[in-house]
Scaffold this motif. Structure first.
Motif, PDB file in Angstrom:
ATOM      1  N   ILE A 165       3.830  13.297   3.343  1.00 45.79           N
ATOM      2  CA  ILE A 165       3.186  13.908   4.510  1.00 45.79           C
ATOM      3  C   ILE A 165       2.193  14.980   4.070  1.00 45.79           C
ATOM      4  O   ILE A 165       1.078  15.071   4.604  1.00 45.79           O
ATOM      5  CB  ILE A 165       4.241  14.508   5.455  1.00 45.79           C
ATOM      6  N   LEU A 166       2.565  15.794   3.099  1.00 46.02           N
ATOM      7  CA  LEU A 166       1.666  16.837   2.596  1.00 46.02           C
ATOM      8  C   LEU A 166       0.389  16.224   2.022  1.00 46.02           C
ATOM      9  O   LEU A 166      -0.715  16.716   2.276  1.00 46.02           O
ATOM     10  CB  LEU A 166       2.373  17.669   1.529  1.00 46.02           C
ATOM     11  N   THR A 167       0.547  15.151   1.267  1.00 45.35           N
ATOM     12  CA  THR A 167      -0.619  14.476   0.680  1.00 45.35           C
ATOM     13  C   THR A 167      -1.514  13.899   1.767  1.00 45.35           C
ATOM     14  O   THR A 167      -2.744  13.988   1.689  1.00 45.35           O
ATOM     15  CB  THR A 167      -0.163  13.361  -0.279  1.00 45.35           C
ATOM     16  N   ALA A 168      -0.905  13.326   2.807  1.00 52.14           N
ATOM     17  CA  ALA A 168      -1.679  12.756   3.905  1.00 52.14           C
ATOM     18  C   ALA A 168      -2.474  13.831   4.637  1.00 52.14           C
ATOM     19  O   ALA A 168      -3.633  13.609   5.028  1.00 52.14           O
ATOM     20  CB  ALA A 168      -0.748  12.031   4.882  1.00 52.14           C
ATOM     21  N   ILE A 169      -1.877  15.005   4.807  1.00 49.58           N
ATOM     22  CA  ILE A 169      -2.582  16.114   5.471  1.00 49.58           C
ATOM     23  C   ILE A 169      -3.767  16.566   4.630  1.00 49.58           C
ATOM     24  O   ILE A 169      -4.864  16.811   5.146  1.00 49.58           O
ATOM     25  CB  ILE A 169      -1.614  17.283   5.738  1.00 49.58           C
ATOM     26  N   LYS A 170      -3.548  16.676   3.319  1.00 54.46           N
ATOM     27  CA  LYS A 170      -4.626  17.101   2.430  1.00 54.46           C
ATOM     28  C   LYS A 170      -5.766  16.082   2.430  1.00 54.46           C
ATOM     29  O   LYS A 170      -6.957  16.451   2.483  1.00 54.46           O
ATOM     30  CB  LYS A 170      -4.092  17.301   1.014  1.00 54.46           C
ATOM     31  N   LEU A 171      -5.439  14.797   2.396  1.00 57.23           N
ATOM     32  CA  LEU A 171      -6.463  13.760   2.408  1.00 57.23           C
ATOM     33  C   LEU A 171      -7.201  13.721   3.747  1.00 57.23           C
ATOM     34  O   LEU A 171      -8.413  13.485   3.797  1.00 57.23           O
ATOM     35  CB  LEU A 171      -5.829  12.398   2.120  1.00 57.23           C
ATOM     36  N   ARG A 172      -6.475  13.957   4.818  1.00 58.83           N
ATOM     37  CA  ARG A 172      -7.108  13.981   6.140  1.00 58.83           C
ATOM     38  C   ARG A 172      -8.140  15.096   6.233  1.00 58.83           C
ATOM     39  O   ARG A 172      -9.235  14.902   6.753  1.00 58.83           O
ATOM     40  CB  ARG A 172      -6.036  14.177   7.212  1.00 58.83           C
ATOM     41  N   LYS A 173      -7.786  16.257   5.700  1.00 55.25           N
ATOM     42  CA  LYS A 173      -8.713  17.386   5.700  1.00 55.25           C
ATOM     43  C   LYS A 173      -9.952  17.053   4.866  1.00 55.25           C
ATOM     44  O   LYS A 173     -11.087  17.342   5.267  1.00 55.25           O
ATOM     45  CB  LYS A 173      -8.009  18.616   5.132  1.00 55.25           C
ATOM     46  N   LEU A 174      -9.743  16.423   3.712  1.00 56.53           N
ATOM     47  CA  LEU A 174     -10.852  16.048   2.845  1.00 56.53           C
ATOM     48  C   LEU A 174     -11.749  15.030   3.525  1.00 56.53           C
ATOM     49  O   LEU A 174     -12.989  15.140   3.485  1.00 56.53           O
ATOM     50  CB  LEU A 174     -10.325  15.481   1.524  1.00 56.53           C
ATOM     51  N   ASN A 175     -11.162  14.038   4.192  1.00 57.17           N
ATOM     52  CA  ASN A 175     -11.952  13.014   4.889  1.00 57.17           C
ATOM     53  C   ASN A 175     -12.749  13.607   6.036  1.00 57.17           C
ATOM     54  O   ASN A 175     -13.895  13.197   6.288  1.00 57.17           O
ATOM     55  CB  ASN A 175     -11.031  11.902   5.396  1.00 57.17           C
TER      56      ASN A 175
END
Length: 258
Positions: free
Chosen positions: A244-254
């Motif tokens: 979940i943490l990785t998904a949040i970080k990737l979402r912010k980057l996208n």
């Protein structure tokens, strides 16, 4: 009363090496899949946890190292387990806080990308505690007028849990006979992950629910403190929490790239 289903629901129970979601392993899993037409499919497997079972735990569920030494590992069973549950909602006794989080860890560890986005979960224990506040054995006696003679056997507990839910729906007029309502009624405080490390604020943003950043937006902390993200990924947090943490970080980057 027959359970009113829109799609299949898998009631399941785990016997494990302990209660630590991140580090303990499954030694027995039983799944009862109930279909909307009332048909049922049941499977129970002993599992080699690839680690010693503490004697104090064996004393509770009766499963010893010798009993599982020649059984398949969970990684070997994972495709069968996932095939059973992937199209279904989930049900169990204390499943929202223990069985589902631990099952998710085992599936992720086995390389199965387990998600709950389109899955409802009904925790029969929560319904029971809100209504009567007792144990599974007492619930089985109270609702079904039966003695749970083989408690802490995954198969017996799974069957009892399903029967208790049907009896709860029969007893309480306030309970709606549909999985969406029952999942909402049996849920605790909503978290983004199973283990409760990532919650939500009033605006629906993911926030840390622990430590020095408790209450802070996860995406802000991950962006401003990249070292903290690295520490989280290397620390002893559950795999699903890290996902979940990785998904949040990737979402912010996208979002930035867009």
């Amino acid at each position: 009363m027959k359970l009113n289903l829109d799609k299949p629901i898998c009631f399941f129970d785990l016997e494990t090496t302990g209660t630590n979601i991140a580090t303990d392993r499954i030694v027995e899993i039983s799944i009862l899949k109930v279909f909307p037409n009332g048909n049922k499919e049941s499977h129970t497997w002993k599992v080699n946890p690839e680690m010693p079972i503490p004697p104090v735990v064996s004393a509770i569920h009766g499963i010893t190292d010798e009993m599982v030494a020649n059984e398949p590992t969970f990684k070997e069973l994972a495709p069968k387990v996932y095939s059973l549950i992937k199209d279904s909602d989930l049900g169990g006794f204390n499943s929202n806080r223990f069985d589902i989080p631990l099952l998710a860890e085992e599936l992720l560890r086995a390389g199965v990308d387990f998600e709950m986005k389109n899955t409802l979960s009904i925790d029969v224990q929560t319904i029971f505690h809100k209504m009567e506040k007792r144990t599974l054995e007492a619930a089985y006696k109270f609702y079904c007028n039966k003695d749970l003679t083989n408690a802490h056997s995954a198969e017996a507990d799974t069957m009892a849990t399903f029967e208790v839910l049907e009896a709860q729906i029969e007893r309480y007029d306030a309970l709606e006979n549909n999985t969406k309502y029952l999942a909402q009624f049996s849920s605790h405080k909503k978290f983004a992950d199973f283990a409760g490390f990532i919650g939500f604020d009033k605006q629906g943003n993911e926030v840390f629910a622990f430590g020095k950043h408790r209450g802070s937006k996860v995406e802000d902390i991950l962006e401003n403190e990249p070292g903290y993200f690295g520490w989280l990924l290397n620390a002893d947090f559950p795999l699903y929490t890290k996902k979940i943490l990785t998904a949040i970080k990737l979402r912010k980057l996208n979002n930035k790239l867009d």
